[in-house]
Design a protein around this motif. Sequence first.
Motif, PDB file in Angstrom:
ATOM      1  N   LEU A  93      26.303  51.047  77.378  1.00  0.00           N
ATOM      2  CA  LEU A  93      26.627  50.004  76.634  1.00  0.00           C
ATOM      3  C   LEU A  93      24.909  49.828  75.597  1.00  0.00           C
ATOM      4  CD1 LEU A  93      29.193  47.619  77.486  1.00  0.00           C
ATOM      5  CD2 LEU A  93      29.316  49.078  76.292  1.00  0.00           C
ATOM      6  N   THR A  94      24.169  51.049  76.255  1.00  0.00           N
ATOM      7  CA  THR A  94      22.616  51.486  76.082  1.00  0.00           C
ATOM      8  C   THR A  94      22.549  51.634  74.588  1.00  0.00           C
ATOM      9  OG1 THR A  94      22.711  53.890  76.534  1.00  0.00           O
ATOM     10  CG2 THR A  94      22.399  52.137  78.106  1.00  0.00           C
ATOM     11  N   GLY A  95      21.718  51.217  73.871  1.00  0.00           N
ATOM     12  CA  GLY A  95      21.313  51.116  72.471  1.00  0.00           C
ATOM     13  C   GLY A  95      20.352  51.833  72.081  1.00  0.00           C
ATOM     14  N   ALA A  96      20.118  52.843  73.137  1.00  0.00           N
ATOM     15  CA  ALA A  96      19.041  54.115  73.439  1.00  0.00           C
ATOM     16  C   ALA A  96      19.060  55.098  74.367  1.00  0.00           C
ATOM     17  CB  ALA A  96      17.805  54.067  73.115  1.00  0.00           C
ATOM     18  N   GLU A  97      18.575  54.510  75.818  1.00  0.00           N
ATOM     19  CA  GLU A  97      18.569  55.644  77.599  1.00  0.00           C
ATOM     20  C   GLU A  97      19.387  55.813  77.464  1.00  0.00           C
ATOM     21  OE1 GLU A  97      15.473  52.797  79.496  1.00  0.00           O
ATOM     22  OE2 GLU A  97      15.664  51.566  78.121  1.00  0.00           O
ATOM     23  N   GLY A  98      20.637  55.840  77.337  1.00  0.00           N
ATOM     24  CA  GLY A  98      21.882  56.890  77.516  1.00  0.00           C
ATOM     25  C   GLY A  98      21.822  57.542  77.534  1.00  0.00           C
ATOM     26  N   ALA A  99      21.315  58.241  76.356  1.00  0.00           N
ATOM     27  CA  ALA A  99      21.035  59.752  75.749  1.00  0.00           C
ATOM     28  C   ALA A  99      20.376  60.144  77.088  1.00  0.00           C
ATOM     29  CB  ALA A  99      20.441  59.598  74.255  1.00  0.00           C
ATOM     30  N   LEU A 127      23.664  48.259  80.173  1.00  0.00           N
ATOM     31  CA  LEU A 127      23.096  47.917  79.286  1.00  0.00           C
ATOM     32  C   LEU A 127      21.423  48.478  78.897  1.00  0.00           C
ATOM     33  CD1 LEU A 127      24.869  45.980  79.885  1.00  0.00           C
ATOM     34  CD2 LEU A 127      24.751  44.492  77.993  1.00  0.00           C
ATOM     35  N   ASP A 128      20.980  47.815  78.229  1.00  0.00           N
ATOM     36  CA  ASP A 128      19.103  48.145  77.364  1.00  0.00           C
ATOM     37  C   ASP A 128      19.029  47.310  76.685  1.00  0.00           C
ATOM     38  OD1 ASP A 128      19.786  49.801  75.188  1.00  0.00           O
ATOM     39  OD2 ASP A 128      18.654  51.649  75.362  1.00  0.00           O
ATOM     40  N   PRO A 129      17.521  47.135  76.558  1.00  0.00           N
ATOM     41  CA  PRO A 129      16.971  46.460  75.677  1.00  0.00           C
ATOM     42  C   PRO A 129      17.973  46.858  74.306  1.00  0.00           C
ATOM     43  CG  PRO A 129      15.291  47.485  76.956  1.00  0.00           C
ATOM     44  CD  PRO A 129      16.609  47.744  77.206  1.00  0.00           C
ATOM     45  N   TRP A 130      17.617  48.096  74.040  1.00  0.00           N
ATOM     46  CA  TRP A 130      18.269  48.075  72.192  1.00  0.00           C
ATOM     47  C   TRP A 130      19.739  48.152  72.255  1.00  0.00           C
ATOM     48  CZ3 TRP A 130      14.903  51.259  75.180  1.00  0.00           C
ATOM     49  CH2 TRP A 130      13.357  51.394  74.903  1.00  0.00           C
ATOM     50  N   THR A 131      20.480  47.341  73.446  1.00  0.00           N
ATOM     51  CA  THR A 131      21.808  47.371  73.014  1.00  0.00           C
ATOM     52  C   THR A 131      21.849  45.851  72.003  1.00  0.00           C
ATOM     53  OG1 THR A 131      22.017  47.740  75.746  1.00  0.00           O
ATOM     54  CG2 THR A 131      23.877  46.206  74.742  1.00  0.00           C
ATOM     55  N   PRO A 132      23.092  46.217  71.685  1.00  0.00           N
ATOM     56  CA  PRO A 132      23.427  45.596  70.323  1.00  0.00           C
ATOM     57  C   PRO A 132      23.466  43.713  70.854  1.00  0.00           C
ATOM     58  CG  PRO A 132      23.702  47.706  69.291  1.00  0.00           C
ATOM     59  CD  PRO A 132      23.688  47.597  71.399  1.00  0.00           C
ATOM     60  N   PRO A 133      22.777  42.553  70.428  1.00  0.00           N
ATOM     61  CA  PRO A 133      22.961  41.318  70.935  1.00  0.00           C
ATOM     62  C   PRO A 133      24.574  41.018  71.295  1.00  0.00           C
ATOM     63  CG  PRO A 133      21.900  41.441  68.423  1.00  0.00           C
ATOM     64  CD  PRO A 133      22.209  42.682  69.227  1.00  0.00           C
ATOM     65  N   GLU A 134      25.442  41.666  69.646  1.00  0.00           N
ATOM     66  CA  GLU A 134      26.670  41.110  69.959  1.00  0.00           C
ATOM     67  C   GLU A 134      27.739  41.880  71.435  1.00  0.00           C
ATOM     68  OE1 GLU A 134      25.957  41.911  65.726  1.00  0.00           O
ATOM     69  OE2 GLU A 134      25.424  43.352  67.713  1.00  0.00           O
ATOM     70  N   ILE A 135      27.231  43.191  71.953  1.00  0.00           N
ATOM     71  CA  ILE A 135      28.086  43.636  72.901  1.00  0.00           C
ATOM     72  C   ILE A 135      26.925  43.245  73.693  1.00  0.00           C
ATOM     73  CG2 ILE A 135      27.638  45.186  74.311  1.00  0.00           C
ATOM     74  CD1 ILE A 135      27.770  46.848  71.603  1.00  0.00           C
ATOM     75  N   ARG A 136      25.890  42.603  73.800  1.00  0.00           N
ATOM     76  CA  ARG A 136      25.306  41.680  75.221  1.00  0.00           C
ATOM     77  C   ARG A 136      25.290  40.636  75.449  1.00  0.00           C
ATOM     78  NH1 ARG A 136      20.451  43.011  77.001  1.00  0.00           N
ATOM     79  NH2 ARG A 136      19.724  44.209  74.964  1.00  0.00           N
ATOM     80  N   ARG A 137      26.421  39.779  74.534  1.00  0.00           N
ATOM     81  CA  ARG A 137      26.080  38.520  74.617  1.00  0.00           C
ATOM     82  C   ARG A 137      27.912  38.614  75.215  1.00  0.00           C
ATOM     83  NH1 ARG A 137      24.296  37.257  69.623  1.00  0.00           N
ATOM     84  NH2 ARG A 137      26.355  37.882  68.049  1.00  0.00           N
ATOM     85  N   VAL A 138      28.638  39.383  75.064  1.00  0.00           N
ATOM     86  CA  VAL A 138      30.239  40.145  75.403  1.00  0.00           C
ATOM     87  C   VAL A 138      29.769  40.733  76.773  1.00  0.00           C
ATOM     88  CG1 VAL A 138      32.627  40.726  75.598  1.00  0.00           C
ATOM     89  CG2 VAL A 138      31.265  40.237  73.155  1.00  0.00           C
ATOM     90  N   ALA A 139      29.052  40.765  77.372  1.00  0.00           N
ATOM     91  CA  ALA A 139      28.571  41.684  78.501  1.00  0.00           C
ATOM     92  C   ALA A 139      28.636  41.100  79.609  1.00  0.00           C
ATOM     93  CB  ALA A 139      27.717  43.044  78.521  1.00  0.00           C
ATOM     94  N   SER A 140      27.468  40.268  79.334  1.00  0.00           N
ATOM     95  CA  SER A 140      26.709  39.305  80.026  1.00  0.00           C
ATOM     96  C   SER A 140      27.185  38.672  80.935  1.00  0.00           C
ATOM     97  CB  SER A 140      25.812  38.238  79.036  1.00  0.00           C
ATOM     98  OG  SER A 140      26.275  37.383  78.396  1.00  0.00           O
ATOM     99  N   SER A 141      28.835  38.112  81.193  1.00  0.00           N
ATOM    100  CA  SER A 141      29.188  37.804  82.001  1.00  0.00           C
ATOM    101  C   SER A 141      29.952  38.240  83.050  1.00  0.00           C
ATOM    102  CB  SER A 141      30.754  37.138  80.943  1.00  0.00           C
ATOM    103  OG  SER A 141      31.448  37.851  80.198  1.00  0.00           O
ATOM    104  N   TYR A 142      29.930  39.504  83.079  1.00  0.00           N
ATOM    105  CA  TYR A 142      30.182  40.980  84.030  1.00  0.00           C
ATOM    106  C   TYR A 142      29.199  40.473  84.795  1.00  0.00           C
ATOM    107  CZ  TYR A 142      33.305  41.323  80.760  1.00  0.00           C
ATOM    108  OH  TYR A 142      35.393  41.105  80.195  1.00  0.00           O
ATOM    109  N   GLY A 143      29.063  40.867  85.924  1.00  0.00           N
ATOM    110  CA  GLY A 143      29.012  41.075  87.464  1.00  0.00           C
ATOM    111  C   GLY A 143      28.348  42.409  87.354  1.00  0.00           C
ATOM    112  N   ASN A 144      28.788  43.401  87.282  1.00  0.00           N
ATOM    113  CA  ASN A 144      28.849  45.000  87.428  1.00  0.00           C
ATOM    114  C   ASN A 144      28.134  45.871  86.491  1.00  0.00           C
ATOM    115  OD1 ASN A 144      31.257  43.738  86.009  1.00  0.00           O
ATOM    116  ND2 ASN A 144      31.789  46.593  86.266  1.00  0.00           N
ATOM    117  N   ARG A 145      26.854  44.636  85.860  1.00  0.00           N
ATOM    118  CA  ARG A 145      25.861  44.985  84.702  1.00  0.00           C
ATOM    119  C   ARG A 145      24.493  45.672  85.222  1.00  0.00           C
ATOM    120  NH1 ARG A 145      25.826  39.942  83.951  1.00  0.00           N
ATOM    121  NH2 ARG A 145      24.036  39.014  83.336  1.00  0.00           N
TER     122      ARG A 145
END
Length: 278
Positions: A177-183, A227-245
């Motif tokens: 779910l990264t915005g850049a580093e996933g490449a 995730l990374d610093p460039w992950t869109p905030p809409e996705i980060r907000r939802v993913a933040s509740s998951y422990g395996n991140r």
Amino acid sequence: MKLSPLGRSLCIIFCFSAALLACLCYGAVPSYAADFAVTSPWVGVIASFIGGNNSRVRDLAVWDASGKVMPISRPRAGEEIIAIDMKDAARFRISRSNKKLHLLYGSLSMTDEQLVTAFFDPAMLPFIAQNVMKIIAETDSKHYSFYQRRLAEFQSRIESTVDIGRYLLEKTKILDLTGAEGAWVRAAVPGAVRAPSYVWKVWLDGDTNALKAALDEAQKRGWLILLDPWTPPEIRRVASSYGNRFTLPPPEKGQDYFIFLHDVFLMINNRIKASSVK
């Protein structure tokens, strides 16, 4: 005043020592064939590697904690300026008529997000580095062969660092779910999965149920959610509740780029070892 033989000897030794110290101090001052000011810290890390000890590179911008590029300086007299394109140069009020300005690209049909991703893409990095090398070599043509060797080494280091990632993370499963580093991660990790662009559009349009379904499935399977610093905030907000991140950091000012790229793999590996994620 007449000196004794011992006094004359001490005077000679003192003068010789002072002259030697002056020579050493003079020799310790680095001599550069060219000074460069770069508008992007991404370009800065590449230019510093290509230039080696022959060129001095000064960043006009740095990354903040969120990965955003923040201008911190302006070009100085005598510096050759490297900018990505005119849009990039304009952010620093650098005119196209500036004779010291060198552009990596005449025009660039990329979004800001795509451009950041390019600096993590092993397929793109050699081409960016080649353009940087051409500019440096044009400015300092007498060291052209040196810059060519540095470019070849740059390409080799990319390949060897990716190989390390393959070795460390061969069996790792990741929801990217990264915005850049996933490449960079996907180039080394066959088990890194990224949703197609049309699915991302659905997520970014606000379909949190679809995003949660993907996150739930990743958690059920024991995958790492990346995730990374460039992950869109809409996705980060939802993913933040998951422990395996796990959230990757941006590069730091002055950090060796290849150490940073290597550490991306190492941080993922350490995160997996420290948790139940397999």
